[in-house]
Design an enzyme around this catalytic site. Sequence first.
Site, mmCIF file in Angstrom:
data_model
loop_
_atom_site.group_PDB
_atom_site.id
_atom_site.type_symbol
_atom_site.label_atom_id
_atom_site.label_comp_id
_atom_site.label_asym_id
_atom_site.label_seq_id
_atom_site.Cartn_x
_atom_site.Cartn_y
_atom_site.Cartn_z
ATOM 1 N N GLY A 11 11.040 15.080 -1.191
ATOM 2 C CA GLY A 11 10.801 14.243 -2.372
ATOM 3 C C GLY A 11 11.272 14.919 -3.648
ATOM 4 O O GLY A 11 10.738 14.658 -4.736
ATOM 5 N N LEU A 64 12.726 11.962 6.718
ATOM 6 C CA LEU A 64 11.311 12.166 7.079
ATOM 7 C C LEU A 64 10.957 11.378 8.341
ATOM 8 O O LEU A 64 9.890 11.540 8.903
ATOM 9 C CB LEU A 64 10.397 11.725 5.937
ATOM 10 C CG LEU A 64 10.282 12.667 4.741
ATOM 11 C CD1 LEU A 64 9.372 12.069 3.681
ATOM 12 C CD2 LEU A 64 9.747 14.040 5.167
ATOM 13 N N ALA A 87 7.444 10.522 -0.060
ATOM 14 C CA ALA A 87 6.585 9.453 0.450
ATOM 15 C C ALA A 87 6.983 8.124 -0.160
ATOM 16 O O ALA A 87 7.591 8.087 -1.228
ATOM 17 C CB ALA A 87 5.116 9.728 0.091
ATOM 18 N N SER A 130 -3.793 12.071 -2.713
ATOM 19 C CA SER A 130 -3.864 11.156 -3.856
ATOM 20 C C SER A 130 -5.276 10.673 -4.118
ATOM 21 O O SER A 130 -6.076 10.490 -3.182
ATOM 22 C CB SER A 130 -2.976 9.944 -3.554
ATOM 23 O OG SER A 130 -3.307 8.864 -4.394
ATOM 24 N N GLU A 132 -5.870 7.788 -4.689
ATOM 25 C CA GLU A 132 -5.966 6.493 -3.988
ATOM 26 C C GLU A 132 -6.809 6.627 -2.720
ATOM 27 O O GLU A 132 -7.277 5.630 -2.177
ATOM 28 C CB GLU A 132 -4.571 5.987 -3.615
ATOM 29 C CG GLU A 132 -3.864 5.244 -4.732
ATOM 30 C CD GLU A 132 -4.467 3.882 -5.023
ATOM 31 O OE1 GLU A 132 -4.596 3.082 -4.093
ATOM 32 O OE2 GLU A 132 -4.801 3.611 -6.196
ATOM 33 N N TYR A 154 -1.071 2.466 1.684
ATOM 34 C CA TYR A 154 -0.703 3.732 1.030
ATOM 35 C C TYR A 154 -1.900 4.699 1.049
ATOM 36 O O TYR A 154 -1.782 5.852 1.467
ATOM 37 C CB TYR A 154 -0.251 3.477 -0.414
ATOM 38 C CG TYR A 154 -0.060 4.764 -1.194
ATOM 39 C CD1 TYR A 154 1.106 5.511 -1.070
ATOM 40 C CD2 TYR A 154 -1.072 5.253 -2.027
ATOM 41 C CE1 TYR A 154 1.266 6.707 -1.762
ATOM 42 C CE2 TYR A 154 -0.922 6.443 -2.728
ATOM 43 C CZ TYR A 154 0.254 7.162 -2.593
ATOM 44 O OH TYR A 154 0.402 8.344 -3.268
ATOM 45 N N LYS A 158 -2.418 8.359 3.075
ATOM 46 C CA LYS A 158 -2.724 9.646 2.433
ATOM 47 C C LYS A 158 -3.994 10.264 3.030
ATOM 48 O O LYS A 158 -4.097 11.484 3.127
ATOM 49 C CB LYS A 158 -2.865 9.465 0.915
ATOM 50 C CG LYS A 158 -1.525 9.151 0.220
ATOM 51 C CD LYS A 158 -0.588 10.348 0.258
ATOM 52 C CE LYS A 158 0.730 10.088 -0.447
ATOM 53 N NZ LYS A 158 1.650 11.226 -0.418
#
Length: 325
Positions: A11, A64, A87, A130, A132, A154, A158
Site C-alpha cells: 500500500g 496481495l 487494502a 482500524s 471501524e 471492511y 479488519k
Amino acid sequence: MGKIKKALITGITGQDGSYLSELLLKKNYKVYGIVRRVALEDETHRLWRIKHLLNKIEIKSASLESYASIVKIIQQVRPDEIYHLGAQSFVAYSFEDEFSTLNTNINGTHYILSAIKDFSPKTKFYFAGSSEMFGKVQKSRQDENTRFYPRSAYGISKVAGFELTRNYREAYNIFACTGILFNHESPRRGFEFVTRKISSSVAKIKHGKQNYLYLGNINAKRDWGHARDYVKAMWLMLQQKKPLDFVIGTGKMHSVKDFAKLAFSTAGLNYKKYIRFNKKLLRPAEVETLRANYNKANKLLKWKPTVKFNQLVKEMVLEDIKFFK
Ligand code: NAP
Ligand code: GDD
C-alpha cells in the site's frame, strides 16, 4: 555505523504509504514498496503520492491476491520490518463489493503473515487495523480493550486481520502488532473520503468550477487526526521490546457538518448555501461515532498527536485551493 534496516511497505502508493516512506527514508532505512501491476502501468495517476520518492525507494510488483508473489518478494528482500497497509480501504465500497474487500483484506494479511512464518520469521510485522472494528461503539471512548462490533465487510475484514495478527504472534512467536488507527487525513487523502471530498469541493466552488456539494450523513462523528502523526506511531510500535497493539487517535470528536462548516469558512464561504443531501450516500449500516482513548500509546510509545482539527481542515482546504486553481 549500524546495519541499514530494510522496510517493505504494502500500500505504498496510498496516503499512509507515502508519509511512512518519507519517515523511514529520513531514518535511513532502505525502503521497498509492493505495487500492483495496474498501478505501474499508469504511473501519472497511480503513483502521484510517491512521485518525488521514486528514485529513493525500490518498487516491486506483486499482488496481495497471490501468496506466491508475496513469498518471492519476502525471500528477495528479507525485510527487517513489514508495514502492511495495502487494502480496499473505502468503507462505502465494501457494501458494493463485499467479496473483493474480504478477499484482499483478509487473504492479503494472511499471505504475508504465513510467508513471514515460513521464510523470514525474524521480520517484524505491522498490521493496519482500524477504528471501524469498533463500529457500533460499546464504550464512549474506545481503547484496546473495547469490544469490537464492526458494521461493514471492511470492518469485519479488519477484525479478521487483527485476530490473524494476534494469533501469529501467540502461536508462532512472530513480532506482529496491530495499530488500531482512527481516521487520519491530509492533503494526500483519496478524493472518495469525506474530508477530501469536502476540501476539494470547497476549492472548486471557490474557483467557480462546481456549484454544490452533495453529502450523506453529516451528523456522523469522527476522531480526525493528521496522517503524518499516525505513521510515526506505526514505526514506534515496531521499535518496542514486545509486540503490542495500540489505539491511535486524538481523543477529540467532530461531526462531518463541523468539518464542512470550517472548510467553507476557511474559503470565506457559508456552508449552508452549498451543501445538498443525497440519500444514495447513506450507508446500509452506519458507524455514528468514533472517539479514541490513546492513553496506552501515550504512556508506552510516548506518542501524541501534534495537529489539531482546525489546523488539519485549514491545511487541506488551502492546499486544495492551490491545487484546483
Ligand atoms: P489508501 O490511501 O486508500 O491506500 C490503500 C493502498 O492499498 C493503496 O496503495 C492501494 O494501491 C492499495 N490496495 C488497494 N487494494 C489493493 C489490492 N487489491 N491489492 C493490492 N493493493 C491494494 O489508504 P490509507 O488511508 O493510506 O490507509 C492505509 C491502511 O490503513 C489501509 O489498510 C486502511 O484500511 C488502513 N486505515 C486507514 C485509516 C485512515 O483513516 N486513513 C484509518 C484506519 C486504518 P493502489 O494505489 O494500487 O490502489
Ligand atoms: N465518503 C463519504 N462521502 N462519507 C460521507 C459522505 C460522503 O459524501 N457524507 C457523509 N459521510 C460520512 C460517512 O457516512 C461516514 O460516517 C463519515 O462521513 C466518514 O466517512 P469516510 O470519510 O468515507 O471514512 P470512514 O470513517 O468511513 O473510513 C475511514 O476511516 C476508517 C477509520 O475509522 C477510512 O479511511 C477507513 O479505511 C478507515 O479504516
